[in-house]
Design a protein around this motif. Structure first.
Motif, PDB file in Angstrom:
ATOM      1  N   PRO A  16       0.802  -1.196  -0.049  1.00  0.00           N
ATOM      2  CA  PRO A  16      -0.095   0.011  -0.087  1.00  0.00           C
ATOM      3  C   PRO A  16       1.002   1.176  -0.050  1.00  0.00           C
ATOM      4  O   PRO A  16       2.040   1.291   0.473  1.00  0.00           O
ATOM      5  CB  PRO A  16      -0.880  -0.253   1.307  1.00  0.00           C
ATOM      6  N   SER A  17       0.299   2.204  -0.592  1.00  0.00           N
ATOM      7  CA  SER A  17       1.173   3.434  -0.792  1.00  0.00           C
ATOM      8  C   SER A  17       1.440   4.296   0.577  1.00  0.00           C
ATOM      9  O   SER A  17       2.486   4.863   0.731  1.00  0.00           O
ATOM     10  CB  SER A  17       0.544   4.627  -1.642  1.00  0.00           C
ATOM     11  N   PHE A  18       0.755   3.872   1.610  1.00  0.00           N
ATOM     12  CA  PHE A  18       1.153   4.790   2.790  1.00  0.00           C
ATOM     13  C   PHE A  18       2.392   4.096   3.197  1.00  0.00           C
ATOM     14  O   PHE A  18       2.803   4.881   4.475  1.00  0.00           O
ATOM     15  CB  PHE A  18      -0.053   4.466   4.033  1.00  0.00           C
ATOM     16  N   ARG A  19       2.849   3.099   2.890  1.00  0.00           N
ATOM     17  CA  ARG A  19       3.981   2.363   3.388  1.00  0.00           C
ATOM     18  C   ARG A  19       5.262   3.638   3.226  1.00  0.00           C
ATOM     19  O   ARG A  19       6.217   3.700   3.972  1.00  0.00           O
ATOM     20  CB  ARG A  19       4.585   1.215   2.793  1.00  0.00           C
ATOM     21  N   ALA A  20       5.023   4.233   2.090  1.00  0.00           N
ATOM     22  CA  ALA A  20       6.194   5.149   1.827  1.00  0.00           C
ATOM     23  C   ALA A  20       6.346   6.122   2.773  1.00  0.00           C
ATOM     24  O   ALA A  20       7.382   6.590   3.207  1.00  0.00           O
ATOM     25  CB  ALA A  20       5.916   6.019   0.336  1.00  0.00           C
ATOM     26  N   GLY A  21       5.143   6.798   3.390  1.00  0.00           N
ATOM     27  CA  GLY A  21       5.055   7.546   4.402  1.00  0.00           C
ATOM     28  C   GLY A  21       5.487   7.226   5.555  1.00  0.00           C
ATOM     29  O   GLY A  21       6.334   7.763   6.322  1.00  0.00           O
ATOM     30  N   GLN A  22       5.351   5.696   5.720  1.00  0.00           N
ATOM     31  CA  GLN A  22       6.114   5.315   7.194  1.00  0.00           C
ATOM     32  C   GLN A  22       7.503   5.291   6.913  1.00  0.00           C
ATOM     33  O   GLN A  22       8.269   5.518   8.104  1.00  0.00           O
ATOM     34  CB  GLN A  22       5.537   3.951   7.399  1.00  0.00           C
ATOM     35  N   THR A  38      10.166  -0.823  13.071  1.00  0.00           N
ATOM     36  CA  THR A  38       9.372  -1.704  13.503  1.00  0.00           C
ATOM     37  C   THR A  38       8.026  -2.015  13.212  1.00  0.00           C
ATOM     38  O   THR A  38       7.423  -3.049  13.458  1.00  0.00           O
ATOM     39  CB  THR A  38       9.497  -1.697  15.058  1.00  0.00           C
ATOM     40  N   ASN A  39       7.348  -0.874  12.659  1.00  0.00           N
ATOM     41  CA  ASN A  39       6.120  -0.895  12.162  1.00  0.00           C
ATOM     42  C   ASN A  39       5.879  -1.522  10.685  1.00  0.00           C
ATOM     43  O   ASN A  39       4.786  -1.592  10.249  1.00  0.00           O
ATOM     44  CB  ASN A  39       5.081   0.016  12.519  1.00  0.00           C
ATOM     45  N   LEU A  40       6.899  -1.864  10.249  1.00  0.00           N
ATOM     46  CA  LEU A  40       6.981  -2.199   8.837  1.00  0.00           C
ATOM     47  C   LEU A  40       7.278  -3.941   8.788  1.00  0.00           C
ATOM     48  O   LEU A  40       7.951  -4.461   9.702  1.00  0.00           O
ATOM     49  CB  LEU A  40       8.140  -1.852   8.038  1.00  0.00           C
TER      50      LEU A  40
END
Ligand code: SF4
Length: 380
Positions: free
Chosen positions: A28-34, A51-53
């Motif tokens: 999902p694209s929100f992973r880039a922000g993370q 750690t949240n990935l």
């Protein structure tokens, strides 16, 4: 020469470019922000810390991006508030970054203001007569990712826990590496990265006229400092070889265009060299130029340059030059140097390390004992 690393620095990525890569993995694209939050807000230096990935994503990030392209190899302390850091890049090249700390006026209890001075090239082709960076010529440009990584690596230093200003005044001519520089500054300015205001960024140039005009059109509203060092062509020719290509009659209109487009003062840097450019006549023609362009003038008494007979003017002569500008109504600062005991002028520490001098001198209590301020300050 262009260096192709095994893995690209993650610091060159933007939300769009990283989201595109992640989409190819059905992430999902929100992973880039993370990822960016970890890098720029949490200052993570490895996906292992994210750690949240999910673990497979962390492994993919590690395999595909370089999270630490710059390794600090040497840090110096000076008796004043300057610290110089030497970083080694993946191809073994050395670059210098300087941390300058200054107390905030009237706010004794607050942290000092931190300015980072960053490099944009390895070596330099422009050969200004007072500068150590040009002594071994130009080797290559830094990539945008390496410039951003340089800042992030410097911010790991305890002397730079905050970042207030960025000056692009280190090794190299920034405008000769224009595209990578602007890409890096856009990233540092972006809210998803450091969010450093463009007005807190100053680019210093030796005077590449076409690039000054291009910069004038940039939406990124950075500040500009131009190294003048001579207020007539005859004098500037002696100090800055670039003056043959872009003499004052082309440089000054470009400066005026930049100042008008950006609606505020630019700065002229002027190294004072005894018997070369410190006459009252030079001060008067400098005042005329500064008034015409509505520029601030920074006067920097020169350090002796190895191999050149140049000397710093006497205090009386520095003051007379400053007074002349003042009396012409020019906004002027006579700079006190910072970090002369740690070879803070650009290119000096790198040269000392490459020549095998710095480690010995650091062990003896600082480069002052090895080379001192033998080389000149770097102000393009
Ligand atoms: S002052 Fe700047 S442009 Fe001139 S030689 Fe040094 S690094 Fe290059």
């Amino acid at each position: 020469m262009k260096f192709q690393p095994d893995k690209p620095p993650v610091f060159a990525e933007t939300p769009e470019s990283l989201a595109l890569r992640l989409a190819q993995r059905n992430e999902p694209s929100f992973r880039a922000g993370q990822v960016f939050k970890w890098i720029y807000k949490e200052r993570a230096r490895s996906p292992d810390q994210m750690t949240n990935l999910p673990r497979p994503l962390r492994e993919w990030l590690s395999a595909n991006f370089d999270f630490a392209p710059n390794t600090p190899v040497l840090g110096t302390d000076s008796s004043d508030v300057t610290r110089k850091i030497l970083q080694r890049l993946r191809d073994g090249s050395l670059i210098e970054t300087v941390i300058l700390r200054a107390p905030r006026t009237g706010k004794d209890n607050e942290k000092a203001r931190t300015t980072l001075c960053v490099s944009t090239q390895i070596g330099c082709a422009y050969g200004c007569r007072f500068c150590a960076s040009g002594l071994k010529g130009w080797k290559r440009d830094l990539s945008a990712g390496e410039i951003v990584a340089q800042v992030m690596s410097a911010l790991e230093n305890k002397a730079a826990d905050t970042l207030d200003n960025l000056v692009v005044m280190g090794m190299g001519e920034p405008l000769a590496n224009y595209d990578n520089l602007i890409a890096a500054l856009r990233i540092l300015n972006a809210p998803w990265a450091l969010g450093l205001g463009a007005r807190r960024m100053t680019i210093s140039t030796s005077g590449i006229v076409p690039k000054i005009l291009t910069l004038a059109e940039e939406p990124l509203d950075v500040r500009l400092a131009v190294s003048l060092h001579g207020s007539t062509n005859a004098v500037r020719d002696k100090i800055m070889p670039i003056n043959k290509q872009y003499p004052l009659e082309t440089l000054l209109p470009a400066c005026k265009t930049f100042a008008e487009k950006h609606g505020r003062m630019l700065t002229f840097e002027f190294i004072l060299i005894a018997g070369v450019n410190d006459s009252i006549d030079q001060a008067r023609s400098l005042a005329k130029i500064a008034r015409e362009i509505h520029a601030h003038v920074n006067l920097i008494p020169c350090n002796p340059v190895a191999g050149l007979p140049w000397k710093r003017p006497s205090i009386a002569r520095q003051q007379a030059f400053t007074h002349e500008l003042h009396s012409c109504g020019i906004s002027v600062t006579l700079r006190r140097e910072k970090g002369t005991d740690i070879a803070a002028a650009c290119g000096q520490l790198r040269l000392q390390v490459e020549n095998g001098e710095a480690n010995q001198s650091l062990q003896r209590g600082g480069p002052k004992s090895a080379q001192g301020n033998a080389l000149g300050y770097h102000y393009h």
